[in-house]
Structure formats: structure tokens, C-alpha cells
Design a protein around this motif. Structure first.
Motif, PDB file in Angstrom:
ATOM      1  N   UNK A 156      20.467  18.593  37.765  1.00  0.00           N
ATOM      2  CA  UNK A 156      21.470  18.356  37.469  1.00  0.00           C
ATOM      3  C   UNK A 156      21.366  17.014  36.465  1.00  0.00           C
ATOM      4  N   UNK A 157      22.621  16.655  36.043  1.00  0.00           N
ATOM      5  CA  UNK A 157      22.793  15.413  35.312  1.00  0.00           C
ATOM      6  C   UNK A 157      23.909  14.423  35.849  1.00  0.00           C
ATOM      7  N   UNK A 158      23.683  13.198  35.972  1.00  0.00           N
ATOM      8  CA  UNK A 158      24.464  12.059  36.487  1.00  0.00           C
ATOM      9  C   UNK A 158      25.998  12.310  35.843  1.00  0.00           C
ATOM     10  N   UNK A 159      27.118  12.541  36.549  1.00  0.00           N
ATOM     11  CA  UNK A 159      28.289  12.819  35.877  1.00  0.00           C
ATOM     12  C   UNK A 159      28.663  14.070  35.874  1.00  0.00           C
ATOM     13  N   UNK A 160      27.785  15.181  35.944  1.00  0.00           N
ATOM     14  CA  UNK A 160      28.129  16.672  35.732  1.00  0.00           C
ATOM     15  C   UNK A 160      28.858  16.984  37.017  1.00  0.00           C
ATOM     16  N   UNK A 161      29.712  17.939  36.788  1.00  0.00           N
ATOM     17  CA  UNK A 161      30.593  18.540  37.774  1.00  0.00           C
ATOM     18  C   UNK A 161      29.932  20.139  37.884  1.00  0.00           C
ATOM     19  N   UNK A 162      29.418  20.228  39.053  1.00  0.00           N
ATOM     20  CA  UNK A 162      29.011  21.693  39.410  1.00  0.00           C
ATOM     21  C   UNK A 162      30.035  22.252  40.413  1.00  0.00           C
ATOM     22  N   UNK A 163      29.927  23.668  40.203  1.00  0.00           N
ATOM     23  CA  UNK A 163      30.674  24.406  41.110  1.00  0.00           C
ATOM     24  C   UNK A 163      29.565  24.871  42.245  1.00  0.00           C
ATOM     25  N   UNK A 164      29.995  24.752  43.699  1.00  0.00           N
ATOM     26  CA  UNK A 164      29.095  25.083  44.513  1.00  0.00           C
ATOM     27  C   UNK A 164      29.721  25.923  45.759  1.00  0.00           C
ATOM     28  N   UNK A 165      28.893  26.262  46.848  1.00  0.00           N
ATOM     29  CA  UNK A 165      29.357  26.885  47.787  1.00  0.00           C
ATOM     30  C   UNK A 165      28.464  26.028  48.837  1.00  0.00           C
ATOM     31  N   UNK A 166      29.368  26.018  50.182  1.00  0.00           N
ATOM     32  CA  UNK A 166      28.859  25.212  50.930  1.00  0.00           C
ATOM     33  C   UNK A 166      28.103  26.192  52.125  1.00  0.00           C
ATOM     34  N   UNK A 167      27.011  25.554  52.544  1.00  0.00           N
ATOM     35  CA  UNK A 167      26.224  26.319  53.647  1.00  0.00           C
ATOM     36  C   UNK A 167      26.055  25.883  54.982  1.00  0.00           C
ATOM     37  N   UNK A 168      26.317  24.468  55.017  1.00  0.00           N
ATOM     38  CA  UNK A 168      26.063  23.782  56.202  1.00  0.00           C
ATOM     39  C   UNK A 168      26.331  22.365  56.204  1.00  0.00           C
ATOM     40  N   UNK A 169      25.844  21.403  57.067  1.00  0.00           N
ATOM     41  CA  UNK A 169      26.028  20.043  57.118  1.00  0.00           C
ATOM     42  C   UNK A 169      25.092  19.322  58.136  1.00  0.00           C
ATOM     43  N   UNK A 170      24.590  18.277  57.697  1.00  0.00           N
ATOM     44  CA  UNK A 170      23.790  17.327  58.688  1.00  0.00           C
ATOM     45  C   UNK A 170      24.660  16.062  58.839  1.00  0.00           C
ATOM     46  N   UNK A 171      24.580  15.456  60.083  1.00  0.00           N
ATOM     47  CA  UNK A 171      25.067  14.243  60.385  1.00  0.00           C
ATOM     48  C   UNK A 171      24.132  12.898  60.581  1.00  0.00           C
ATOM     49  N   UNK A 172      24.139  12.326  59.775  1.00  0.00           N
ATOM     50  CA  UNK A 172      23.303  10.961  59.497  1.00  0.00           C
ATOM     51  C   UNK A 172      24.252   9.825  59.983  1.00  0.00           C
ATOM     52  N   UNK A 173      23.492   9.157  61.086  1.00  0.00           N
ATOM     53  CA  UNK A 173      24.182   7.940  61.586  1.00  0.00           C
ATOM     54  C   UNK A 173      23.678   6.572  60.945  1.00  0.00           C
ATOM     55  N   UNK A 174      24.259   6.134  59.902  1.00  0.00           N
ATOM     56  CA  UNK A 174      23.773   5.125  58.970  1.00  0.00           C
ATOM     57  C   UNK A 174      24.622   3.855  59.460  1.00  0.00           C
ATOM     58  N   UNK A 175      23.795   3.155  60.287  1.00  0.00           N
ATOM     59  CA  UNK A 175      24.266   1.689  60.576  1.00  0.00           C
ATOM     60  C   UNK A 175      25.520   1.797  61.416  1.00  0.00           C
ATOM     61  N   UNK A 176      25.570   2.805  62.161  1.00  0.00           N
ATOM     62  CA  UNK A 176      26.862   2.914  63.196  1.00  0.00           C
ATOM     63  C   UNK A 176      27.769   3.919  62.487  1.00  0.00           C
ATOM     64  N   UNK A 177      27.671   4.426  61.199  1.00  0.00           N
ATOM     65  CA  UNK A 177      28.883   5.150  60.670  1.00  0.00           C
ATOM     66  C   UNK A 177      28.128   6.370  60.441  1.00  0.00           C
ATOM     67  N   UNK A 178      29.342   7.535  60.756  1.00  0.00           N
ATOM     68  CA  UNK A 178      28.951   9.049  60.355  1.00  0.00           C
ATOM     69  C   UNK A 178      28.926   9.036  58.855  1.00  0.00           C
ATOM     70  N   UNK A 179      27.622   9.605  58.402  1.00  0.00           N
ATOM     71  CA  UNK A 179      27.621   9.677  57.079  1.00  0.00           C
ATOM     72  C   UNK A 179      27.024  11.290  56.716  1.00  0.00           C
ATOM     73  N   UNK A 180      28.062  12.309  56.746  1.00  0.00           N
ATOM     74  CA  UNK A 180      27.810  13.519  56.491  1.00  0.00           C
ATOM     75  C   UNK A 180      26.980  14.229  55.349  1.00  0.00           C
ATOM     76  N   UNK A 181      26.094  14.850  55.548  1.00  0.00           N
ATOM     77  CA  UNK A 181      25.285  15.373  54.032  1.00  0.00           C
ATOM     78  C   UNK A 181      25.609  17.041  54.293  1.00  0.00           C
ATOM     79  N   UNK A 182      26.349  17.330  53.233  1.00  0.00           N
ATOM     80  CA  UNK A 182      26.762  18.678  53.169  1.00  0.00           C
ATOM     81  C   UNK A 182      25.652  19.461  52.401  1.00  0.00           C
TER      82      UNK A 182
END
Length: 312
Positions: A156-182
Motif C-alpha cells: 500500500x501507500x500512505x494515504x491510499x484508500x483501499x476497498x477491503x472485505x473483513x475476515x476477523x478481528x483481534x483484541x489487543x489490550x493496550x495500556x488498559x484500552x481495547x484496541x481492535x485489530x481488524x
């Protein structure tokens, strides 16, 4: 407007007329950059139809009525190290490099990985509300658009807009906050018609999910921080669960952009100016934006720390 169109070949920025055509061909959006790459001055704005727009607010989340294809804003191309992100607190939310302790931020190369493992970015028109706690993670949102790891083969390129389809999600707990990673894939990828849910990722991208978990667990360790923690024991939830989380963050964004949730509070300070959202009290024009600098090549790309860090 004192911008220069920018592009990227491999890890190096290039500035020439052919780049303008290639970036326009990627989508209906144009990248407009100002300042010096790898410095605090660098910004990447997004333009559409001759006007600066917000990648946080003005790019639609869904591209079809079935909500099966989503827009993703690429922040960090795969195998690069500069921590680029949507500036949620700046007017019209350009992309910028994160700054910690007065220095622009780069992630370390944790053996055997080089930079980020995927095209990393954000879903527009989503917001992880820091005042709301998720019942499954028991942690509040991290005050950002929801993050995406796009696993397709094309850089990719920084600033590019991609069309994507979702496959799943991971839930990182970053310093007590939920930080979802699709976890998602570019709809134009050769394998896009073979991967439809998280179980298909292991079949067609063996080892990638384990590597993703490992990377997020250790990537801050070389900077003296502890290993990150996860909900669900670090396992990815499936597409259906991911879509539920995306809908929740989209609803949170809708409350924000309509003024039902204040843009500035003790827990968050967000720039909500937009040019396209009907009914939003923050809709305005961006035609007056005139940055003072043109983009310049950097003599020091900031990648001096190219060594591998061995994290046990």
C-alpha cells in the motif's frame, strides 16, 4: 494550494508527474503532502473533487448497500517502520507521524519481522469511544478509528484508500484500552475470492495469524515496555463478530459527528470538521486550507535503526 502530489515506490518517496496519475488511478481520492517526510512537519491530506476532505469523517465506511465491502485508509505500508496515523485532533485529520518525547516514532524490527507485517490503517467513520467499556474485553475504547491489518500481496501507500472485505478481528489490550485489530483483505487481491472468514486465513496464509499475535505482543519491548496483553487469549474472532464491533464503532462515530457525543471532553479532544456529512453541526468547507510548505525530500529518512531486536 501549495501542495505537491506524492507517491511511494518500495520504501522511498518519489516526486514526479507520473506519480500523480498512479495515485489517482488507485481510487477517487488524491494524496496531497506537505512538509518533510520523517519529521514533525510532514502531513498527508486527502482530496476529492478539488476539496480537502477528512479521512476520518468524509470517506464512507461502506462501499455497497450489503455492507460487505469497506473502505480502508492506509497509514503504514507493509515492511515500513514510520508510525503514521490519522491525526484525529487536527482539522480535516491529515495523516502524520506519531511523536513521542519530542521525536517522530518508528517501530523496531523485532526478529524475524521487518516493520509492519501488513498494510496497516484505519476504517473511516468509526470511533472507539473511550467512555464506553466493551463487555467482552472489560476495557474502554482507545479514542481512535478502528485499526485494520490488510493482508493482501500488494504494498500500500500512505494515504491510499483501499476497498477491503473483513475476515476477523483481534483484541489487543493496550495500556488498559481495547484496541481492535481488524483482519481484512483487499478486494482486488488474487486470493480475495478464496478467503471469506478468519478460518480461511490460516488455510491460504499459514502462520500469518500467529505472526500477527506475536508481533503485537512484542513490538514495544525494544523500547522498554512490557509485552502487550490480549482479550480472548490472543485468538482472532470470526467475521461475524468483527462486523458487530465495526457496527458499534460506526454508531459511536455517528453520535460524535452529529453532536450527540461532545467532540471535546476529559477523555478525548477530536477535530470533527467535515465537508460531506448531512445533518452534522460541524460540516464546513476546506477550501481555505493552504499549508505553508511544499513537501521536501528528507536527507535522513529516519530508518537508521535497521537492526533486529531479539525478544525472547
Amino acid at each position: 494550494m501549495n501542495f505537491l502530489i506524492t507517491g511511494m515506490r518500495s520504501n522511498n518517496l518519489n516526486f514526479h508527474s507520473a506519480t500523480r496519475m498512479s495515485i489517482r488511478a488507485m481510487s477517487n481520492y488524491t494524496r496531497l503532502a506537505t512538509g518533510t517526510p520523517f519529521t514533525e512537519s510532514h502531513r498527508i491530506y486527502i482530496e476529492k473533487d478539488g476539496q480537502i476532505i477528512s479521512p476520518f469523517h468524509d470517506i464512507p465506511l461502506f462501499t455497497n448497500t450489503e455492507k460487505s465491502v469497506l473502505n480502508m485508509v492506509v497509514e503504514i505500508p507493509r515492511w515500513t517502520n514510520a508510525k503514521i496515523e490519522v491525526a484525529t485532533g487536527e482539522e480535516f485529520n491529515p495523516l502524520k507521524q506519531d511523536v513521542k518525547k519530542g521525536k517522530v516514532r518508528f517501530v523496531r524490527n523485532c526478529f524475524p519481522y521487518k516493520g509492519y507485517l501488513w498494510n496497516y490503517g484505519a476504517l473511516p467513520q468509526t470511533w472507539e469511544d473511550p467512555t464506553q467499556s466493551n463487555p467482552d474485553t472489560n476495557a474502554r475504547g482507545d479514542n481512535d478509528p478502528i485499526d485494520v491489518c490488510e493482508i493482501g500481496e500488494k504494498l500500500g501507500v500512505a494515504g491510499e484508500v483501499k476497498e477491503v472485505k473483513v475476515l476477523g478481528v483481534m483484541a489487543l489490550l493496550d495500556e488498559g484500552e481495547t484496541d481492535w485489530k481488524v483482519i481484512a483483505i483487499d478486494t482486488k487481491d488474487p486470493l480475495a475470492n478464496k478467503v471469506h472468514d478468519i478460518k480461511d486465513v490460516e488455510t491460504h496464509f499459514p502462520g500469518l495469524l500467529d505472526a500477527t499475535y506475536r508481533w503485537f505482543k512484542i513490538y514495544k519491548v525494544p523500547d522498554g515496555k512490557p509485552e502487550n496483553e490480549f482479550a480472548f487469549d490472543g485468538q482472532c474472532k470470526d467475521k461475524a463478530y468483527a462486523n458487530t464491533i465495526i457496527e458499534e464503532t460506526h454508531e459511536a462515530w455517528q453520535k460524535l459527528i452529529k453532536g450527540d457525543t461532545p467532540a471535546k471532553a476529559d477523555t478525548h479532544d477530536l477535530a470533527v470538521a467535515n465537508v460531506t456529512i448531512k445533518g452534522s453541526p460541524y460540516t464546513t468547507s476546506s477550501k481555505s486550507i493552504k499549508p505553508s510548505q511544499e513537501v521536501k525530500k528528507s536527507n535522513n529518512p529516519g530508518e537508521a535503526d535497521n537492526k533486529w531486536y531479539y525478544v525472547g
